[in-house]
Write a protein that holds these residues in place. Structure first.
Motif, PDB file in Angstrom:
ATOM      1  N   LEU A   1       1.973 -10.131   4.112  1.00  0.00           N
ATOM      2  CA  LEU A   1       1.001 -11.116   3.438  1.00  0.00           C
ATOM      3  C   LEU A   1      -0.183 -10.580   3.016  1.00  0.00           C
ATOM      4  CD1 LEU A   1       1.638 -13.265   6.843  1.00  0.00           C
ATOM      5  CD2 LEU A   1       2.643 -13.616   4.458  1.00  0.00           C
ATOM      6  N   THR A   2      -0.599  -9.313   3.522  1.00  0.00           N
ATOM      7  CA  THR A   2      -1.896  -8.881   3.053  1.00  0.00           C
ATOM      8  C   THR A   2      -1.642  -8.126   1.786  1.00  0.00           C
ATOM      9  OG1 THR A   2      -1.516  -6.944   4.484  1.00  0.00           O
ATOM     10  CG2 THR A   2      -2.950  -9.000   5.374  1.00  0.00           C
ATOM     11  N   GLY A   3      -0.575  -7.410   1.422  1.00  0.00           N
ATOM     12  CA  GLY A   3      -0.233  -6.301   0.518  1.00  0.00           C
ATOM     13  C   GLY A   3      -0.411  -5.167   1.048  1.00  0.00           C
ATOM     14  N   HIS A   4      -0.780  -4.978   2.589  1.00  0.00           N
ATOM     15  CA  HIS A   4      -0.912  -3.844   3.315  1.00  0.00           C
ATOM     16  C   HIS A   4       0.513  -3.549   4.259  1.00  0.00           C
ATOM     17  CE1 HIS A   4      -4.639  -2.910   1.438  1.00  0.00           C
ATOM     18  NE2 HIS A   4      -5.208  -4.139   1.834  1.00  0.00           N
ATOM     19  N   GLY A   5       1.553  -4.221   3.674  1.00  0.00           N
ATOM     20  CA  GLY A   5       2.797  -4.312   4.771  1.00  0.00           C
ATOM     21  C   GLY A   5       4.025  -3.798   4.114  1.00  0.00           C
ATOM     22  N   PHE A   6       5.158  -4.139   4.729  1.00  0.00           N
ATOM     23  CA  PHE A   6       6.516  -3.705   4.116  1.00  0.00           C
ATOM     24  C   PHE A   6       7.329  -4.868   3.771  1.00  0.00           C
ATOM     25  CE2 PHE A   6       4.958  -0.398   6.634  1.00  0.00           C
ATOM     26  CZ  PHE A   6       5.307   0.728   6.091  1.00  0.00           C
ATOM     27  N   PRO A   7       8.405  -5.135   2.876  1.00  0.00           N
ATOM     28  CA  PRO A   7       8.746  -3.747   2.317  1.00  0.00           C
ATOM     29  C   PRO A   7       7.904  -3.392   1.034  1.00  0.00           C
ATOM     30  CG  PRO A   7      10.085  -5.627   1.201  1.00  0.00           C
ATOM     31  CD  PRO A   7       9.133  -6.189   2.322  1.00  0.00           C
ATOM     32  N   ASP A   8       7.838  -1.927   0.719  1.00  0.00           N
ATOM     33  CA  ASP A   8       6.914  -1.428  -0.197  1.00  0.00           C
ATOM     34  C   ASP A   8       7.695  -0.183  -0.624  1.00  0.00           C
ATOM     35  OD1 ASP A   8       5.578  -0.155  -2.223  1.00  0.00           O
ATOM     36  OD2 ASP A   8       3.518  -0.550  -0.973  1.00  0.00           O
ATOM     37  N   ALA A   9       8.701  -0.178  -1.285  1.00  0.00           N
ATOM     38  CA  ALA A   9       9.657   1.020  -1.966  1.00  0.00           C
ATOM     39  C   ALA A   9       8.831   2.160  -2.323  1.00  0.00           C
ATOM     40  CB  ALA A   9      10.563   0.426  -2.916  1.00  0.00           C
ATOM     41  N   GLY A  10       7.656   1.932  -2.956  1.00  0.00           N
ATOM     42  CA  GLY A  10       7.074   3.211  -3.441  1.00  0.00           C
ATOM     43  C   GLY A  10       5.987   3.622  -2.655  1.00  0.00           C
ATOM     44  N   HIS A  11       5.683   3.084  -1.394  1.00  0.00           N
ATOM     45  CA  HIS A  11       4.632   3.577  -0.442  1.00  0.00           C
ATOM     46  C   HIS A  11       4.418   5.028   0.082  1.00  0.00           C
ATOM     47  CE1 HIS A  11       1.694   3.387   2.656  1.00  0.00           C
ATOM     48  NE2 HIS A  11       2.184   3.893   3.503  1.00  0.00           N
ATOM     49  N   LEU A  12       5.509   5.610   0.314  1.00  0.00           N
ATOM     50  CA  LEU A  12       5.576   6.836   0.847  1.00  0.00           C
ATOM     51  C   LEU A  12       5.278   7.837  -0.505  1.00  0.00           C
ATOM     52  CD1 LEU A  12       8.673   7.000   3.545  1.00  0.00           C
ATOM     53  CD2 LEU A  12       6.184   6.776   3.821  1.00  0.00           C
ATOM     54  N   ASP A  13       5.881   7.680  -1.463  1.00  0.00           N
ATOM     55  CA  ASP A  13       5.411   8.282  -2.664  1.00  0.00           C
ATOM     56  C   ASP A  13       3.963   8.196  -2.987  1.00  0.00           C
ATOM     57  OD1 ASP A  13       7.775  10.067  -3.113  1.00  0.00           O
ATOM     58  OD2 ASP A  13       8.604   8.141  -4.067  1.00  0.00           O
ATOM     59  N   ASN A  14       3.544   6.966  -3.028  1.00  0.00           N
ATOM     60  CA  ASN A  14       1.884   6.852  -3.254  1.00  0.00           C
ATOM     61  C   ASN A  14       1.152   7.559  -2.403  1.00  0.00           C
ATOM     62  OD1 ASN A  14       2.666   5.047  -5.574  1.00  0.00           O
ATOM     63  ND2 ASN A  14       2.157   3.269  -4.240  1.00  0.00           N
ATOM     64  N   VAL A  15       1.495   7.548  -0.973  1.00  0.00           N
ATOM     65  CA  VAL A  15       0.573   8.190  -0.083  1.00  0.00           C
ATOM     66  C   VAL A  15       0.697   9.705  -0.208  1.00  0.00           C
ATOM     67  CG1 VAL A  15       0.346   8.608   2.269  1.00  0.00           C
ATOM     68  CG2 VAL A  15       1.060   6.398   1.707  1.00  0.00           C
ATOM     69  N   LEU A  16       1.982  10.301  -0.747  1.00  0.00           N
ATOM     70  CA  LEU A  16       1.961  11.943  -0.820  1.00  0.00           C
ATOM     71  C   LEU A  16       1.078  12.059  -1.998  1.00  0.00           C
ATOM     72  CD1 LEU A  16       5.875  12.321  -0.322  1.00  0.00           C
ATOM     73  CD2 LEU A  16       3.891  13.139   1.036  1.00  0.00           C
ATOM     74  N   GLU A  17       1.053  11.292  -3.092  1.00  0.00           N
ATOM     75  CA  GLU A  17       0.242  11.557  -4.413  1.00  0.00           C
ATOM     76  C   GLU A  17      -1.273  11.413  -4.018  1.00  0.00           C
ATOM     77  OE1 GLU A  17       1.474  12.663  -7.021  1.00  0.00           O
ATOM     78  OE2 GLU A  17      -0.594  12.760  -7.688  1.00  0.00           O
ATOM     79  N   GLU A  18      -1.474  10.359  -3.042  1.00  0.00           N
ATOM     80  CA  GLU A  18      -3.105  10.423  -2.677  1.00  0.00           C
ATOM     81  C   GLU A  18      -3.391  11.496  -1.661  1.00  0.00           C
ATOM     82  OE1 GLU A  18      -3.240   5.639  -2.767  1.00  0.00           O
ATOM     83  OE2 GLU A  18      -2.741   6.478  -0.833  1.00  0.00           O
TER      84      GLU A  18
END
Ligand code: APR
Ligand code: ZN
Length: 235
Positions: free
Chosen positions: A204-221
């Motif tokens: 609901l916040t945009g800071h939840g799941f599902p989010d398929a790209g999340h782990l790759d985004n975090v690795l990039e950050e």
């Protein structure tokens, strides 16, 4: 305290430049062939031969004094980041205030990760007084919404992200002190440049799941903070 002066730290990452190119220094916007446009306390004189340096790994060139001024504006941890391409020299650290990071596995699956359990990270940071590395030294900072609970899939990639987040925590890069973009409050503990998922069963916040790209985004950050897979192996 570290023994190295700001000039010594900057010099360590530079190669000599015999004849400066006919370009502007992108820190001060003045020609590299002329003096640094940076004037201020602590900017001493510099010989002509040393007035411009090339960062050893990425090759970008700046006035030596401009790099020293930039270094002095940061948290002076012995590291330097190229302002053009963000290449990091040395080990970048942040100004995350004192606190605790814990994690454990909980026996539930996240939306989008039906085949594994979940890692829950718990960050706890109490309010305190700002140090010299913070925007307003001596002034208190608040700490809202702690303990903050965050979630990762307990998959191979999720565990890798966890290992690197532990390195980021040790380098004080997960949180910072500043103005919250959500609440507008200043002098408070805020998330730094590494995104976390704080919502468990929905998004609901945009800071939840599902989010398929999340782990790759975090690795990039994390990479942008100078933290790569090699760090997760050695620390
Ligand atoms: N969960 C995870 N990340 C968030 C959240 C949230 N609820 N809200 C904002 N962020 C991200 C933003 O997208 C941005 O990238 O954190 C970064 C910094 O945003 P700020 O609003 O300045 O950070 P902060 O004040 O620390 O966070 C606001 O996050 O975890 C919650 O309890 C916390 O309600 C607070 C909210
Ligand atoms: Zn310059």
């Amino acid at each position: 305290r570290k023994g190295k002066t700001p000039e010594e730290v900057v010099k360590k990452y530079l190669q000599k430049v015999k004849s400066p190119p006919e370009e502007d220094c992108t820190i001060c916007m003045e020609p590299l062939g002329g003096p640094s446009g940076y004037k201020g306390p602590g900017v001493g004189p510099v010989s002509r031969a040393e007035s411009v340096g090339r960062l050893a790994q990425c090759g970008h060139q700046y006035h030596f004094q401009c790099l020293v001024a930039m270094y002095n504006n940061g948290n002076k941890d012995g590291s330097l980041q190229c302002p053009t391409c963000k290449t990091i020299y040395g080990v970048k650290t942040g100004n995350q205030p004192a606190g605790k990071m814990e994690y454990h596995v909980i026996p539930h699956s996240l939306p989008g990760h039906p085949d594994c359990k979940t890692i829950r990270i718990i960050y706890n940071i109490p309010p305190g007084i700002q140090g010299p590395e913070h925007p307003n030294p001596g002034k208190p900072y608040t700490a809202r919404g702690f303990p903050r609970h965050c979630y990762l899939p307990d998959s191979e990639k999720g565990r890798k992200v966890l290992r690197l987040l532990l390195v980021a925590w040790d380098r004080r890069l997960i949180f910072s002190v500043g103005t919250s973009s959500t609440t507008g409050e200043s002098d408070t503990v805020i998330w730094n440049e590494v995104h976390h998922k704080t919502e468990f069963g929905s998004n609901l916040t945009g800071h939840g799941f599902p989010d398929a790209g999340h782990l790759d985004n975090v690795l990039e950050e994390l990479r942008a903070q100078g933290i790569t897979e090699d760090d997760g192996l050695t620390e």
